[in-house]
Design an enzyme around this catalytic site. Structure first.
Site, PDB file in Angstrom:
ATOM      1  N   SER A  22     -11.075  -5.053  12.156  1.00 27.38           N
ATOM      2  CA  SER A  22     -10.327  -5.732  11.085  1.00 27.38           C
ATOM      3  C   SER A  22     -11.234  -6.625  10.248  1.00 27.38           C
ATOM      4  O   SER A  22     -10.756  -7.361   9.388  1.00 27.38           O
ATOM      5  CB  SER A  22      -9.192  -6.557  11.685  1.00 27.38           C
ATOM      6  N   HIS A 155      24.997  -7.424 -21.080  1.00 27.65           N
ATOM      7  CA  HIS A 155      24.982  -5.940 -21.132  1.00 27.65           C
ATOM      8  C   HIS A 155      23.959  -5.434 -22.153  1.00 27.65           C
ATOM      9  O   HIS A 155      24.119  -4.363 -22.721  1.00 27.65           O
ATOM     10  CB  HIS A 155      26.365  -5.370 -21.478  1.00 27.65           C
ATOM     11  N   SER A 276      -4.955   1.960 -28.224  1.00 28.02           N
ATOM     12  CA  SER A 276      -4.872   3.318 -27.700  1.00 28.02           C
ATOM     13  C   SER A 276      -6.139   4.064 -28.090  1.00 28.02           C
ATOM     14  O   SER A 276      -6.712   3.815 -29.150  1.00 28.02           O
ATOM     15  CB  SER A 276      -3.646   4.018 -28.291  1.00 28.02           C
ATOM     16  N   LYS A 282      -1.865   1.430 -32.515  1.00 30.46           N
ATOM     17  CA  LYS A 282      -1.197   0.845 -31.361  1.00 30.46           C
ATOM     18  C   LYS A 282      -1.696  -0.529 -30.949  1.00 30.46           C
ATOM     19  O   LYS A 282      -2.884  -0.843 -31.027  1.00 30.46           O
ATOM     20  CB  LYS A 282      -1.342   1.778 -30.154  1.00 30.46           C
ATOM     21  N   ASN A 284      -0.587  -2.523 -27.535  1.00 29.79           N
ATOM     22  CA  ASN A 284       0.296  -2.355 -26.382  1.00 29.79           C
ATOM     23  C   ASN A 284       0.373  -3.600 -25.496  1.00 29.79           C
ATOM     24  O   ASN A 284      -0.646  -4.248 -25.248  1.00 29.79           O
ATOM     25  CB  ASN A 284      -0.178  -1.166 -25.534  1.00 29.79           C
ATOM     26  N   GLU A 289       3.290  -5.017 -18.838  1.00 32.21           N
ATOM     27  CA  GLU A 289       3.611  -3.786 -18.089  1.00 32.21           C
ATOM     28  C   GLU A 289       2.981  -3.806 -16.698  1.00 32.21           C
ATOM     29  O   GLU A 289       3.589  -3.386 -15.720  1.00 32.21           O
ATOM     30  CB  GLU A 289       3.124  -2.561 -18.865  1.00 32.21           C
ATOM     31  N   TYR A 316       2.260 -10.716  21.866  1.00 29.20           N
ATOM     32  CA  TYR A 316       1.327 -10.153  20.887  1.00 29.20           C
ATOM     33  C   TYR A 316       1.201  -8.645  21.056  1.00 29.20           C
ATOM     34  O   TYR A 316       1.171  -8.119  22.167  1.00 29.20           O
ATOM     35  CB  TYR A 316      -0.068 -10.801  21.021  1.00 29.20           C
TER      36      TYR A 316
HETATM   37  N1  ARG Z   1      -7.710  -8.977  14.977  1.00 31.66           N
HETATM   38  C1  ARG Z   1      -6.567  -9.363  15.744  1.00 31.66           C
HETATM   39  C2  ARG Z   1      -5.362  -9.619  14.806  1.00 31.66           C
HETATM   40  O1  ARG Z   1      -5.556  -9.786  13.647  1.00 31.66           O
HETATM   41  C3  ARG Z   1      -6.873 -10.624  16.462  1.00 31.66           C
HETATM   42  C4  ARG Z   1      -6.184 -10.756  17.784  1.00 31.66           C
HETATM   43  C5  ARG Z   1      -6.658  -9.723  18.711  1.00 31.66           C
HETATM   44  N2  ARG Z   1      -6.165  -9.908  20.019  1.00 31.66           N
HETATM   45  C6  ARG Z   1      -6.246  -8.963  20.950  1.00 31.66           C
HETATM   46  N3  ARG Z   1      -5.812  -9.268  22.072  1.00 31.66           N
HETATM   47  N4  ARG Z   1      -6.775  -7.804  20.695  1.00 31.66           N
HETATM   48  O2  ARG Z   1      -4.236  -9.616  15.219  1.00 31.66           O
END
Ligand code: ARG
Length: 462
Positions: A22, A155, A276, A282, A284, A289, A316
């Site tokens: 992550s 409306h 455009s 144009k 725009n 948007e 968790y």
């Molecule tokens: N990267 C994990 C998260 O964002 C952190 C916690 C990970 N904990 C674990 N027991 N693997 O949730």
């Protein structure tokens, strides 16, 4: 650094490492992760769970890492599992053995929940400032447009004339509620999970209040299981974001319509429009948007996070790592849309003559004519009928109610008189809406005072 591995005989498959990492998203949390680790280490030292000497080394090491980060002198290993492991690896690299004690009485589960809350609280303050900026601009333009007429619609048909100020202030109050929602959500964001450890708390004699105070949390969480598995605060933030994006999308829609040649109520500055590649004429309204289009991202983030949390057993689960993608998407999209909306608003010029001519013969003064008969004793139902027939007649004659002569009015009903005639110009219609919250310039001026007060009393975390 791998934060586990002792009980494994084989290394994790490369695909699994990649799939579960992550660091690409949670590296944003580096700064708050360092802050929370510093507070935690100081508390561990104070409680004599680790030596004062080790606590000091850890704090110094983390501060160095913080400054390396700020100066861009340290790049994360992109293959690291997450930001927690990466910072711990760097700490051990810098200070050696003492660094290995920072994770005492803590788990990544309470660590990530704490980091996310710290990060979000900062961003909420930032977004509140963006909202305020936008609201100030709405107020500034409302102040100078209390008498500028624009068709008020229901409306999407002309209903009654209103002022541009009244229209802008409608958005002011929507954004004020968005602000209130954010401020209220801070009460729940500001509860510290740290000290809940993996799920059940810890046997070490920690002092959670000390850590919470250092980190500016208002309180500590009450239940360790809940603390590591609650992501309500993410969902709540994204709900507030989704509602506010809906508000922005309505405003954008109006800007797009108003700037079309058929309406031409406004002109957007060159700085906030695009051309455009094929049609030279144009201009725009792309910013409007795009803001309207980006609502989808925030709704998606809200739905994504709700779905991710649905049916998860306590406590968790790794599913919850996904919360950051949704949260960051929500934060980035909402804040950039607010800032671009502000910019676009400053580049709007109101075409007063176009708005006035749109009001000509539009019958948005019909209610006032009916009210006039009611004031002279007729029931509203009958008055409605009389004026309805008169509108029909005007349509056949191709003129507006304000174009009728006194004798034409009297022919429609003997109760009509010169006073009735004086109520027909759209300016008079506007001035007549004097009820609290109404569109008359006088009522809008007291509304402006309320709005100014509301803006002044906006404040920091609840
Ligand atoms: N990267 C994990 C998260 O964002 C952190 C916690 C990970 N904990 C674990 N027991 N693997 O949730």
């Amino acid at each position: 650094m791998k934060l586990w591995g002792g009980r494994f005989e084989k290394d994790t498959a490369e695909e699994v490492k990649k799939f579960s990492s992550s660091i690409a998203s949670d590296s944003r949390l580096a700064q708050v992760d360092i802050q929370s680790s510093i507070a935690h280490a100081e508390m561990l030292g104070k409680q004599k769970i680790i030596s004062q000497d080790d606590a000091q080394k850890i704090v110094q090491g983390l501060r160095q890492i913080e400054s390396e980060l700020a100066k861009g002198l340290w790049n994360f290993d992109p293959s690291a599992e997450d930001i927690h492991g990466e910072i711990e690896r760097r700490l051990v690299e810098k200070i050696g053995e003492a660094g290995k004690r920072v994770h005492t009485a803590r788990s990544r589960n309470d660590q990530i929940a704490t980091d996310t809350r710290l990060y979000l609280n900062e961003k909420v303050e930032f977004i509140k400032a963006e909202l305020k900026n936008l609201q100030s601009e709405l107020l500034a333009q409302a102040r100078i447009n209390t008498e500028t007429l624009i068709p008020g619609m229901t409306h999407f048909q002309h209903a009654q004339p209103i002022s541009v100020a009244q229209h802008l202030l409608a958005y002011f109050w929507m954004f004020e509620r968005d602000h209130e929602r954010l401020r209220d959500s801070q009460k729940r964001i500001s509860s510290m999970p740290l000290g809940s450890a993996a799920l059940a708390g810890t046997g070490f004699q920690i002092d959670r209040l000390t850590t919470a105070t250092k980190l500016n949390f208002k309180k500590v969480s009450e239940n360790s299981l809940d603390a590591v598995s609650d992501r309500d605060f993410v969902i709540e933030f994204l709900s507030a974001a989704a509602i506010s994006m809906m508000h922005l999308s309505r405003f954008c829609e109006e800007i797009i319509i108003w700037s079309s040649p058929e309406f031409s109520f406004i002109e957007l500055g060159d700085e906030v429009t695009t051309g455009s590649s094929i049609m030279p004429q144009k201009k725009n309204p792309d910013v409007a948007e795009l803001i309207r289009g980006r609502v989808g991202r925030v709704y998606g983030a809200l739905m994504g996070s709700l779905t991710m949390m649905k049916s998860l057993p306590l406590s968790y689960n790794r599913d919850m790592q996904e919360d950051k993608f949704h949260l960051f998407e929500g934060i980035d999209t909402w804040s950039s849309c607010l800032s671009l909306m502000h910019l676009m608003l400053t580049k709007i010029s109101w075409k007063k003559d176009k708005m006035l001519s749109a009001l000509k013969a539009d019958f948005s003064n019909a209610t006032d004519l009916a009210d006039d008969l009611v004031q002279k004793g007729m029931s509203f139902r009958q008055a409605h009928e009389v004026v309805g027939l008169l509108v029909q007649k005007c349509l056949n004659l191709n003129k507006g109610l304000e174009d009728l002569s006194l004798s034409e009015l009297k022919a429609a009903h003997p109760l009509f008189d010169a006073l009735s005639l004086s109520k027909l110009p759209h300016e008079a219609v506007l001035k007549a809406r004097t009820s609290e919250g109404g569109t008359s310039p006088e009522a809008v001026k007291s509304q402006l005072l309320k709005a100014e007060k509301a803006l002044e009393s906006q404040s920091g975390p609840a």
